[in-house]
Scaffold this motif. Sequence first.
Motif, mmCIF file in Angstrom:
data_model
loop_
_atom_site.group_PDB
_atom_site.id
_atom_site.type_symbol
_atom_site.label_atom_id
_atom_site.label_comp_id
_atom_site.label_asym_id
_atom_site.label_seq_id
_atom_site.Cartn_x
_atom_site.Cartn_y
_atom_site.Cartn_z
ATOM 1 N N UNK A 1 61.159 0.317 12.738
ATOM 2 C CA UNK A 1 61.722 0.111 14.070
ATOM 3 C C UNK A 1 62.925 1.026 14.294
ATOM 4 N N UNK A 2 63.392 1.675 13.230
ATOM 5 C CA UNK A 2 64.650 2.408 13.284
ATOM 6 C C UNK A 2 64.418 3.909 13.419
ATOM 7 N N UNK B 1 56.606 6.704 10.510
ATOM 8 C CA UNK B 1 56.258 6.631 11.916
ATOM 9 C C UNK B 1 56.910 5.402 12.538
ATOM 10 N N UNK B 2 57.380 5.547 13.760
ATOM 11 C CA UNK B 2 58.034 4.437 14.438
ATOM 12 C C UNK B 2 56.999 3.455 14.973
ATOM 13 N N UNK B 3 57.373 2.193 15.025
ATOM 14 C CA UNK B 3 56.432 1.150 15.426
ATOM 15 C C UNK B 3 56.014 1.248 16.887
ATOM 16 N N UNK B 4 56.807 1.928 17.712
ATOM 17 C CA UNK B 4 56.425 2.071 19.113
ATOM 18 C C UNK B 4 55.832 3.446 19.414
ATOM 19 N N UNK B 5 55.328 4.104 18.371
ATOM 20 C CA UNK B 5 54.697 5.411 18.558
ATOM 21 C C UNK B 5 53.350 5.256 19.248
ATOM 22 N N UNK C 1 58.785 12.661 14.500
ATOM 23 C CA UNK C 1 58.825 11.198 14.488
ATOM 24 C C UNK C 1 59.356 10.669 15.814
ATOM 25 N N UNK C 2 60.425 11.272 16.304
ATOM 26 C CA UNK C 2 61.034 10.841 17.565
ATOM 27 C C UNK C 2 60.095 11.118 18.731
ATOM 28 N N UNK C 3 59.472 12.279 18.719
ATOM 29 C CA UNK C 3 58.587 12.675 19.815
ATOM 30 C C UNK C 3 57.381 11.743 19.920
ATOM 31 N N UNK C 4 56.898 11.261 18.778
ATOM 32 C CA UNK C 4 55.731 10.381 18.769
ATOM 33 C C UNK C 4 55.958 9.111 19.581
ATOM 34 N N UNK C 5 57.200 8.674 19.666
ATOM 35 C CA UNK C 5 57.501 7.403 20.320
ATOM 36 C C UNK C 5 58.199 7.561 21.664
ATOM 37 N N UNK C 6 58.444 8.795 22.073
ATOM 38 C CA UNK C 6 59.195 9.014 23.312
ATOM 39 C C UNK C 6 58.340 8.687 24.524
ATOM 40 N N UNK C 7 58.774 7.748 25.378
ATOM 41 C CA UNK C 7 57.979 7.391 26.559
ATOM 42 C C UNK C 7 57.973 8.519 27.580
ATOM 43 N N UNK C 8 56.847 8.681 28.243
ATOM 44 C CA UNK C 8 56.751 9.724 29.252
ATOM 45 C C UNK C 8 55.652 9.354 30.237
#
Length: 208
Positions: free
Chosen positions: A83-84, A102-106, A130-137
């Motif tokens: 989650x972090x 991987x982040x849980x909200x990916x 890792x950050x990009x995988x979960x970034x909303x768009x």
Amino acid sequence: MIRIAIADDHTLFAKGIEGLLEEHDDLLVMGLFPNGQELVEFLESNTADVVLTDLNMPILDGFGVLSTLKEREDCPKIVVLSMYDEEKIYKECLDKGADGFILKDADPDELVFTIREVHEGRHVLNFERVIEQARPNAFFDSFRDKYRLSRREVQIVSLVKEGHTNKEIAGLLGLSPSTVETHRKNIHQKLGVNSRIELVNKAYEMNL
């Protein structure tokens, strides 16, 4: 077939991951475990190719799973589900031997690709990815609904339109060239195109 074991004390989340993975013929979930200790005990008499582990769990947490399993000669590949989105935690997991993070909200597609990449030994560890995988768009999500494209696939279509090669796209997105090639094949199938020129023309139609 990629055999997978999942350790997470949030039952609904773990069940959701299990359901997602079982939609793919090459992925087999062998078991769900509420803590790292039960996972470790299961692997004493069973073999998994990839372990998905949460960090925060009772009895034995994700860091403990990494430390324990990495001492074994037959250690499976280990992907941390977290989650972090803190780089410090990411680096600590890598220092302990994590093969993926991987982040849980990916995007769910990213989890599937990460599992396959890690299993095949071609996963590129990159915190920005890792950050990009979960970034909303919302832009990506609209194309996902209309064309059944993942956010990653929309990115790749846009980069192909700009004239980038698979190798260049891999470098820009923190992926391996073979992963980009796999994405390209899926994109061609979803959009009904057979060549780079047809894909570029489709990208203009999509206004990417």
